[in-house]
Design a protein around this motif. Structure first.
Motif, PDB file in Angstrom:
ATOM      1  N   ASP A  33       1.818  -6.744   6.078  1.00 31.89           N
ATOM      2  CA  ASP A  33       2.225  -5.846   6.703  1.00 31.89           C
ATOM      3  C   ASP A  33       0.671  -5.677   7.904  1.00 31.89           C
ATOM      4  O   ASP A  33      -0.374  -6.519   6.835  1.00 31.89           O
ATOM      5  N   ARG A  71       9.211  -3.828  14.599  1.00 33.84           N
ATOM      6  CA  ARG A  71      10.684  -3.464  14.509  1.00 33.84           C
ATOM      7  C   ARG A  71      11.397  -3.355  15.817  1.00 33.84           C
ATOM      8  O   ARG A  71      10.815  -3.294  16.504  1.00 33.84           O
ATOM      9  N   VAL A  79      12.548  -5.409   9.620  1.00 35.42           N
ATOM     10  CA  VAL A  79      11.094  -4.691   9.810  1.00 35.42           C
ATOM     11  C   VAL A  79      11.093  -3.636  10.332  1.00 35.42           C
ATOM     12  O   VAL A  79      11.845  -3.560  11.396  1.00 35.42           O
ATOM     13  N   GLU A  81       7.748  -1.655  11.141  1.00 39.74           N
ATOM     14  CA  GLU A  81       6.187  -1.904  11.258  1.00 39.74           C
ATOM     15  C   GLU A  81       6.079  -3.124  11.623  1.00 39.74           C
ATOM     16  O   GLU A  81       6.973  -4.338  11.007  1.00 39.74           O
ATOM     17  N   ASP A  82       4.879  -3.705  12.455  1.00 38.52           N
ATOM     18  CA  ASP A  82       4.447  -4.725  12.672  1.00 38.52           C
ATOM     19  C   ASP A  82       4.342  -5.307  11.620  1.00 38.52           C
ATOM     20  O   ASP A  82       3.393  -5.078  10.660  1.00 38.52           O
ATOM     21  N   MET A  83       4.839  -6.749  11.494  1.00 39.79           N
ATOM     22  CA  MET A  83       4.706  -8.139  10.138  1.00 39.79           C
ATOM     23  C   MET A  83       3.967  -9.646  10.866  1.00 39.79           C
ATOM     24  O   MET A  83       4.552  -9.183  12.162  1.00 39.79           O
TER      25      MET A  83
END
Length: 109
Positions: A33, A71, A79, A81-83
């Motif tokens: 993350d 997401r 996921v 959140e942004d990863m």
């Protein structure tokens, strides 16, 4: 300079790794993350983590690569959140240590 600013010395002399603290070992497709990205980037470039908010600013200005996963992208594992993949982060850090212009670094979108 060799003792206190190792990354600058390495760029000048060409000896060793230009990263102050190398990224932790892991699989290239590990998902990280923005907080993890900030920690890895800060440790590599200055020996201490970058603030999460700073990295969010870099992201909004296109100064780091876009996230590999978002997401709701319907990929597995899900996921929330942004990863980024570990490989994406490490590639970005290598480019930064080589001194490429920021526009070239952000051109991955």
């Amino acid at each position: 300079m060799k003792e206190n600013r190792r990354h600058a010395w390495v760029q000048f002399s060409g000896e060793g790794s230009a990263m102050v603290i190398s990224p932790p070992e892991g699989h290239p497709l590990d998902l990280i993350d923005i907080g993890g990205y900030a920690e890895i980037m800060g440790n590599a470039t200055r020996g201490r983590p970058v603030e999460r908010g700073t990295l969010q600013s870099y992201k909004s200005r296109g100064e780091i690569p876009p996230p590999d996963r978002k997401r709701g992208d319907r990929k597995k594992p899900p996921v929330f959140e942004d990863m980024w993949f570990r490989k994406t982060i490490e590639d970005d850090l290598r480019k930064r240590r080589q001194g490429l212009p920021r526009t070239e670094q952000a051109g991955r979108e």
